[in-house]
Design an enzyme around this catalytic site. Structure first.
Site, PDB file in Angstrom:
ATOM      1  N   GLU A   1      31.946  60.370  19.878  1.00  0.00           N
ATOM      2  CA  GLU A   1      30.733  59.610  19.535  1.00  0.00           C
ATOM      3  C   GLU A   1      29.619  60.635  19.552  1.00  0.00           C
ATOM      4  O   GLU A   1      29.292  61.195  20.589  1.00  0.00           O
ATOM      5  CB  GLU A   1      30.505  58.490  20.540  1.00  0.00           C
TER       6      GLU A   1
ATOM      7  N   CYS B   1      21.591  57.230  21.844  1.00  0.00           N
ATOM      8  CA  CYS B   1      22.267  57.471  20.571  1.00  0.00           C
ATOM      9  C   CYS B   1      22.030  56.353  19.566  1.00  0.00           C
ATOM     10  O   CYS B   1      22.239  56.548  18.373  1.00  0.00           O
ATOM     11  CB  CYS B   1      23.759  57.667  20.804  1.00  0.00           C
TER      12      CYS B   1
END
Length: 383
Positions: free
Chosen positions: A114, A153
């Site tokens: 990720e 994020c």
């Protein structure tokens, strides 16, 4: 059947989620039956260490099921074998280098990433200033800029706005960022934004702001030092929330570089759904993007095409403007990952979250014998 992989799960975590990021991974791996080696980012490893210490001292885990590494992991990854797993959270650059390692290329150890994400918020041309959807758009953007000082994020980095709405969006955001943002020690209730995580992070944010300033108008914020309210004099890596207006929405800089701090950029577009989709795709893969519109025809053109470039896509229309979760909030049963630049992996929980840590195997043979051996593990299907 899905069976646990008889190896170890190595978790390499990012500095911005030393608690939640660590334990959402651990929980899912444990549920799938794999022991864990967890390695937090060095800059914020102390919090992870303290939490792991409490867990170990409670003596509730079988010995050897959880290991902690602070600092360098040495040659750990060189020793991984076919049944081992790495779940990485961090930069796309680091993820790309890790993927080239022998353990993954030759032994097919499982690797999930990720990574960076230039998430997008798209304002549809039908949204009127002062409408419920308008206020949801402004409210969510302000949250993403300030929350965790932009160090998350799922924060929105690219704000796509129809050209005839740019001044309205600019005024609404700048007014709130300048008049309702109190930067300071984050445990105080009135403080709305704390510091970035480290001196290195502050340098990176300032460098990014300087670079963006060459190609965009600085609407508020900048690289100047900020004294944090309630913080000891000279302590804390504080910076003001920063907003840009791009001079050219096609400039590759805004679609390739992420300033990992309280920074976002308004990028004007012509209001056409096809234009919005094309610009969203320029980010080459996002964790999450949001479409703000109640126009069904516009949405039909934008939805599926945008979804291909996102792990999650949030649609905010007038019926859910007041009650929908903000795009930056991801729940455990949802996908936390995305294609391309975002890493191509998935995290979080549920049965899907355990797929990373299990092998799927088809077992064929005498049904009566297999039923006795496998018991309730076997499932029947019709047809």
């Amino acid at each position: 059947l899905r069976l646990p992989r008889p190896g170890v799960a190595v978790h390499i975590n990012a500095f911005n989620f030393p608690a939640w990021g660590t334990f959402e991974k651990i929980a899912t791996a444990f549920l799938a039956g794999m022991p864990v080696i967890t390695k937090p980012a060095t800059a914020t490893a102390l919090l992870t260490y303290e939490m792991i210490r409490v867990l170990v001292e409670s003596n509730i885990l079988p010995e050897g099921t959880l290991s902690f590494i602070a600092g360098s992991s040495g040659d750990l990854l060189d020793n991984l074998q076919a049944q081992d797993v790495v779940a990485f959270t961090g930069s796309a650059y680091t993820a790309a280098n890790l993927r080239k390692m022998e353990a993954f290329v030759e032994r097919s150890a499982r690797f999930s990433a990720e990574a960076d994400s230039l998430n997008a918020a798209v304002l549809g041309p039908d949204v009127e200033v002062g409408s419920d959807v308008w206020y949801a758009f402004i409210r969510n953007l302000l949250t993403d800029i300030r929350q965790k000082t932009g160090q998350k994020c799922t924060a929105v980095r690219r704000i796509f706005v129809p050209s005839d709405r740019v001044n309205d969006v600019k005024e609404a955001l700048v007014e709130d960022l300048e008049q309702r943002t109190l930067v300071g020690y984050p445990t105080e209730k009135e403080v709305s934004m704390g510091p970035v995580a480290s001196a290195a992070q502050l340098r990176d944010v300032r460098t990014g702001i300087e670079e963006f300033s060459q190609h965009a108008d600085l609407l508020t914020g900048g690289t100047q030092s900020v004294s944090g309210k309630y913080a000891p004099e000279g302590k804390g890596y504080f910076i003001a929330p920063t907003l840009f207006l791009a001079r050219d929405s096609e400039n590759a800089l805004f679609h390739e570089k992420e300033i990992f701090g309280p920074c976002s950029t308004i990028l004007p577009y012509d209001g056409q759904a096809t234009s919005a989709v094309r610009l969203v795709a320029r980010g080459e893969g996002c964790l999450v993007s949001a479409l703000y519109t109640s126009d069904r025809e516009w949405l039909e053109q934008a939805l599926v095409a945008s979804a291909s470039w996102n792990g999650r896509l949030v649609v905010i229309s007038k019926k859910v403007a007041d009650g929908g979760l903000p795009p930056g909030m991801v729940l455990p049963n949802q996908v936390h990952g995305g294609p391309g630049r975002a890493g191509g992996g998935e995290e979080l929980g549920g049965l899907r979250g355990m797929d990373l840590y299990t092998n799927r195997v088809a077992i064929q043979g005498d049904r009566g014998l297999l039923s006795k051996v496998l018991g309730e593990k076997i499932q029947t299907t019709d047809g």
